[in-house]
Motif scaffolding. Structure first.
Motif, short mmCIF file in Angstrom:
data_model
loop_
_atom_site.label_atom_id
_atom_site.label_comp_id
_atom_site.label_asym_id
_atom_site.label_seq_id
_atom_site.Cartn_x
_atom_site.Cartn_y
_atom_site.Cartn_z
N ASP A 53 -23.19 18.04 -85.25
CA ASP A 53 -24.54 18.37 -84.81
C ASP A 53 -24.42 19.33 -83.63
O ASP A 53 -23.59 19.12 -82.74
CB ASP A 53 -25.29 17.11 -84.38
CG ASP A 53 -25.49 16.12 -85.52
OD1 ASP A 53 -25.88 16.57 -86.61
OD2 ASP A 53 -25.23 14.92 -85.32
N VAL A 54 -25.23 20.37 -83.63
CA VAL A 54 -25.16 21.40 -82.58
C VAL A 54 -26.53 21.55 -81.94
O VAL A 54 -27.54 21.63 -82.64
CB VAL A 54 -24.69 22.75 -83.17
CG1 VAL A 54 -24.67 23.83 -82.10
CG2 VAL A 54 -23.33 22.62 -83.83
N SER A 55 -26.54 21.59 -80.61
CA SER A 55 -27.78 21.82 -79.87
C SER A 55 -27.46 22.68 -78.65
O SER A 55 -26.36 22.59 -78.10
CB SER A 55 -28.41 20.49 -79.44
OG SER A 55 -27.51 19.75 -78.66
N PRO A 56 -28.41 23.51 -78.23
CA PRO A 56 -28.15 24.33 -77.06
C PRO A 56 -27.99 23.44 -75.83
O PRO A 56 -28.71 22.47 -75.67
CB PRO A 56 -29.39 25.22 -76.94
CG PRO A 56 -30.32 24.82 -78.00
CD PRO A 56 -29.72 23.74 -78.80
N SER A 57 -27.03 23.76 -74.97
CA SER A 57 -26.86 22.98 -73.75
C SER A 57 -27.67 23.59 -72.61
O SER A 57 -27.64 23.10 -71.50
CB SER A 57 -25.38 22.88 -73.37
OG SER A 57 -24.88 24.15 -73.05
N GLU A 68 -32.74 27.94 -85.15
CA GLU A 68 -32.09 28.50 -86.34
C GLU A 68 -30.59 28.70 -86.10
O GLU A 68 -29.76 28.39 -86.96
CB GLU A 68 -32.75 29.83 -86.71
CG GLU A 68 -32.16 30.48 -87.95
CD GLU A 68 -32.82 31.82 -88.26
OE1 GLU A 68 -32.11 32.72 -88.73
OE2 GLU A 68 -34.04 31.95 -88.03
N THR A 69 -30.24 29.17 -84.92
CA THR A 69 -28.83 29.36 -84.57
C THR A 69 -28.10 28.02 -84.51
O THR A 69 -26.98 27.90 -85.00
CB THR A 69 -28.69 30.11 -83.23
OG1 THR A 69 -29.36 31.37 -83.34
CG2 THR A 69 -27.24 30.34 -82.87
N SER A 70 -28.74 27.00 -83.94
CA SER A 70 -28.13 25.66 -83.88
C SER A 70 -27.86 25.13 -85.28
O SER A 70 -26.79 24.58 -85.55
CB SER A 70 -29.04 24.69 -83.13
OG SER A 70 -29.15 25.05 -81.77
N ARG A 71 -28.80 25.29 -86.19
CA ARG A 71 -28.61 24.83 -87.58
C ARG A 71 -27.48 25.60 -88.26
O ARG A 71 -26.65 25.04 -88.96
CB ARG A 71 -29.91 24.98 -88.38
CG ARG A 71 -30.91 23.88 -88.12
CD ARG A 71 -32.07 23.92 -89.12
NE ARG A 71 -32.83 25.17 -89.07
CZ ARG A 71 -33.82 25.41 -88.20
NH1 ARG A 71 -34.17 24.50 -87.33
NH2 ARG A 71 -34.46 26.55 -88.23
N MET A 72 -27.45 26.94 -88.06
CA MET A 72 -26.40 27.76 -88.66
C MET A 72 -25.03 27.34 -88.13
O MET A 72 -24.07 27.20 -88.90
CB MET A 72 -26.67 29.24 -88.37
CG MET A 72 -25.63 30.20 -88.95
SD MET A 72 -24.16 30.49 -87.93
CE MET A 72 -24.84 31.18 -86.46
N LEU A 73 -24.92 27.13 -86.82
CA LEU A 73 -23.64 26.71 -86.24
C LEU A 73 -23.23 25.33 -86.75
O LEU A 73 -22.06 25.10 -87.06
CB LEU A 73 -23.72 26.71 -84.71
CG LEU A 73 -23.76 28.09 -84.04
CD1 LEU A 73 -24.12 27.95 -82.56
CD2 LEU A 73 -22.44 28.82 -84.22
#
Length: 132
Positions: A53-57, A68-73
């Protein structure tokens, strides 16, 4: 960094943590000038053995690009980790499963560890003089 207009993922060495309460490994990366938090955890089945799971810090705008970038990563890193194969002179290792444990001193995160189960395929035995 970018090369020919394509952003690259750079893993951050600092801040890696094994979280025994969630059963995940937390690490960070930089992408397109922004820092993201990644949570690697055990996947639900054979097709998704590991999920990241990716989320901006940090907050940045616009929110739709950030999400969208978090989902792609998340998709890219999960696929990469599940498809990763280490080849050691004819011996191939790939990820099968993981488990976060509290080995040692009663719940102290410094004593937490990650146990990995690997699939192994031997197509030829390594050369006797090969140093790994």
């Amino acid at each position: 960094t970018t090369e020919a207009g394509v952003s690259k993922i750079a893993f951050v060495k600092e801040g890696v943590k094994i979280d025994t309460t969630t059963g995940s490994v937390i690490f960070y990366l930089m992408y397109d000038g922004h820092k993201y938090r990644c949570d690697l955890r055990r996947g639900p089945d054979e097709n998704a053995r590991a999920i990241i799971d990716v989320s901006p810090s940090e907050e940045f705008s616009p929110a739709d690009i950030r999400d969208e970038t978090s989902r792609m990563l998340a998709d890219t890193l999960s696929k990469f980790f599940n498809d990763l194969v280490f080849e050691l002179d004819g011996t191939f290792l790939s990820f099968r499963d993981m488990m976060v444990t509290e080995k040692g001193s009663g719940g102290d995160t410094a004593a937490a560890s990650v146990m990995l189960a690997l699939d192994i395929t031997v197509r030829k035995f390594p050369s006797p003089g090969l140093a790994f």
